[in-house]
Design an enzyme around this catalytic site. Structure first.
Site, PDB file in Angstrom:
ATOM      1  CE  LYS A  10       0.905   1.195   4.457  1.00  0.00           C
ATOM      2  NZ  LYS A  10       1.682   2.396   4.840  1.00  0.00           N
ATOM      3  CG  ASP A 136      -1.152   0.202   7.903  1.00  0.00           C
ATOM      4  OD1 ASP A 136      -1.924   1.161   8.093  1.00  0.00           O
ATOM      5  OD2 ASP A 136       0.066   0.341   7.693  1.00  0.00           O
TER       6      ASP A 136
HETATM    7  P1  ATP Z   1       3.662  -0.318   8.298  1.00  0.00           P
HETATM    8  O1  ATP Z   1       3.723   0.763   7.280  1.00  0.00           O
HETATM    9  O2  ATP Z   1       2.341  -1.043   8.368  1.00  0.00           O
HETATM   10  O3  ATP Z   1       4.183   0.026   9.650  1.00  0.00           O
HETATM   11  P2  ATP Z   1       6.028  -1.434   7.156  1.00  0.00           P
HETATM   12  O4  ATP Z   1       5.845  -1.590   5.695  1.00  0.00           O
HETATM   13  O5  ATP Z   1       6.794  -0.241   7.609  1.00  0.00           O
HETATM   14  O6  ATP Z   1       4.621  -1.483   7.829  1.00  0.00           O
HETATM   15  P3  ATP Z   1       6.540  -4.235   7.478  1.00  0.00           P
HETATM   16  O7  ATP Z   1       7.242  -4.643   6.248  1.00  0.00           O
HETATM   17  O8  ATP Z   1       5.141  -4.638   7.641  1.00  0.00           O
HETATM   18  O9  ATP Z   1       6.733  -2.668   7.719  1.00  0.00           O
HETATM   19  O10 ATP Z   1       7.425  -4.779   8.707  1.00  0.00           O
HETATM   20  C1  ATP Z   1       7.392  -4.179   9.966  1.00  0.00           C
HETATM   21  C2  ATP Z   1       7.893  -5.167  11.017  1.00  0.00           C
HETATM   22  O11 ATP Z   1       7.024  -6.285  11.051  1.00  0.00           O
HETATM   23  C3  ATP Z   1       9.298  -5.705  10.740  1.00  0.00           C
HETATM   24  O12 ATP Z   1      10.041  -5.550  11.917  1.00  0.00           O
HETATM   25  C4  ATP Z   1       9.096  -7.176  10.452  1.00  0.00           C
HETATM   26  O13 ATP Z   1      10.110  -8.001  10.990  1.00  0.00           O
HETATM   27  C5  ATP Z   1       7.758  -7.497  11.104  1.00  0.00           C
HETATM   28  N1  ATP Z   1       6.978  -8.510  10.361  1.00  0.00           N
HETATM   29  C6  ATP Z   1       6.280  -9.484  10.916  1.00  0.00           C
HETATM   30  N2  ATP Z   1       5.682 -10.240   9.968  1.00  0.00           N
HETATM   31  C7  ATP Z   1       5.998  -9.718   8.781  1.00  0.00           C
HETATM   32  C8  ATP Z   1       5.677 -10.073   7.440  1.00  0.00           C
HETATM   33  N3  ATP Z   1       4.913 -11.122   7.138  1.00  0.00           N
HETATM   34  N4  ATP Z   1       6.174  -9.286   6.467  1.00  0.00           N
HETATM   35  C9  ATP Z   1       6.931  -8.205   6.776  1.00  0.00           C
HETATM   36  N5  ATP Z   1       7.279  -7.851   8.021  1.00  0.00           N
HETATM   37  C10 ATP Z   1       6.820  -8.590   9.032  1.00  0.00           C
END
Ligand code: ATP
Length: 288
Positions: A10, A136
């Site tokens: 997203k 989210d």
């Molecule tokens: P958001 O914008 O929702 O905060 P993001 O894109 O910044 O998310 P993600 O890639 O969702 O971040 O990862 C955030 C944290 O979640 C990381 O520390 C990761 O280790 C953990 N995590 C747990 N499960 C997953 C998964 N299936 N995919 C990605 N990260 C994950």
């Protein structure tokens, strides 16, 4: 039986943080859309109650810290299911990037196991459950352009976006979302983007007004810690993106381009400055 669910990334076309609730959760007002950079979540059901997560990514936990694992466990418990699931995540979305990869994987697990376990829950039911995993997740259950308010649980679907291209540039930094959210200075003057104007622009299919309505309250906070975000945004604009801003809590910066030739130019030019660059488009019909 095995099924594969797409779990798209997203972006936040606009993001506003209004206040913090007494329990620490934040009150959001944002417009999100999903793009065709997706993880693939392969799901099969097992006769034991075990939930087993595997992934081709070296960066992810596969135990209860994985949001996909948490989603499966939660649905299993709430629906009173005695079967388990095998979950394999083919990761394409950069981790901790502001692109909601973990939340989208969790949402894909909810949608997929709803089918495999023949629960017949509505998307609204799944979204409601998903809020317990991450703010989210409710949006990601729909993965369709929407106004997202409340704690992330109030989803108002919006019409299809006018056509444009998106260049994503993920700098070499992983941002901890909780740490950024802890430092939102609610007591100071925050930059509040005109969300209602964005909603109107989308309803009218007005690309120019979408560009002028963009904004992300968290961008100033994350860029203070990671100055490369500001640089990437400037480069993106300098190379010809119609507008650029950070997604979510960062650090990924995205640029919008109406023309494909322009988007390709921005994409190729950004590759000289940034290790991970993608040229994508908003999903035309959500997950359909
Ligand atoms: P958001 O914008 O929702 O905060 P993001 O894109 O910044 O998310 P993600 O890639 O969702 O971040 O990862 C955030 C944290 O979640 C990381 O520390 C990761 O280790 C953990 N995590 C747990 N499960 C997953 C998964 N299936 N995919 C990605 N990260 C994950």
């Amino acid at each position: 039986m095995e099924i594969t669910e797409r779990a798209p990334a997203k972006i936040n076309l606009s993001l506003d943080a209004l206040f913090q609730h007494a329990d620490g959760e934040h009150e959001w007002k944002m417009v999100m859309t999903s793009v065709d950079l997706t993880d693939y979540v392969e799901l099969s059901t097992t006769t034991s109650r075990q939930i087993k997560v595997t992934t081709d990514s070296g960066f992810l936990p596969v135990d209860q810290r994985n949001l996909a694992f948490q989603a499966a466990r939660l649905l299993q418990r709430k629906a009173g299911i005695t079967r388990g699931a095998r979950i394999h995540i083919r990761k394409q979305i950069p981790v901790a990037a502001g692109l909601g990869g973990g939340s989208s994987d969790a949402a894909a697990v909810l949608r997929g196991l709803n089918r495999l376990w023949q629960l017949n829950w509505s998307l609204a039911d799944l979204a409601h459950l998903g809020l317990a995993i991450d703010s989210d997740v409710p949006y990601c259950v729909y993965s369709q352009t929407a106004l997202v308010t409340g704690r992330g649980d109030e989803i108002t679907l919006l019409p299809k976006l006018p056509p444009f291209w998106v260049v994503l540039a993920k700098p070499n930094a992983s941002v901890s979302t909780p740490s950024i959210l802890r430092s939102i200075p609610y007591d100071q003057q925050l930059n509040h983007p005109p969300i209602e104007q964005m909603v109107t622009a989308i309803k009218q299919g007005n690309y120019e007004q979408i560009l002028t309505s963009m904004g992300n309250t968290l961008e100033a906070i994350t860029s203070q810690r990671y100055p490369q975000i500001k640089q990437l945004r400037q480069k993106m604009q300098q190379f010809g993106a119609d507008a650029a801003q950070m997604s979510g809590s960062g650090p990924t910066v995205f640029g919008l381009c109406a023309k494909y030739s322009r988007a390709q130019h921005v994409f190729n030019s950004m590759k000289g400055f940034c290790p991970e660059v993608y040229l994508v488009r908003p999903l035309l019909n959500g997950l359909n």
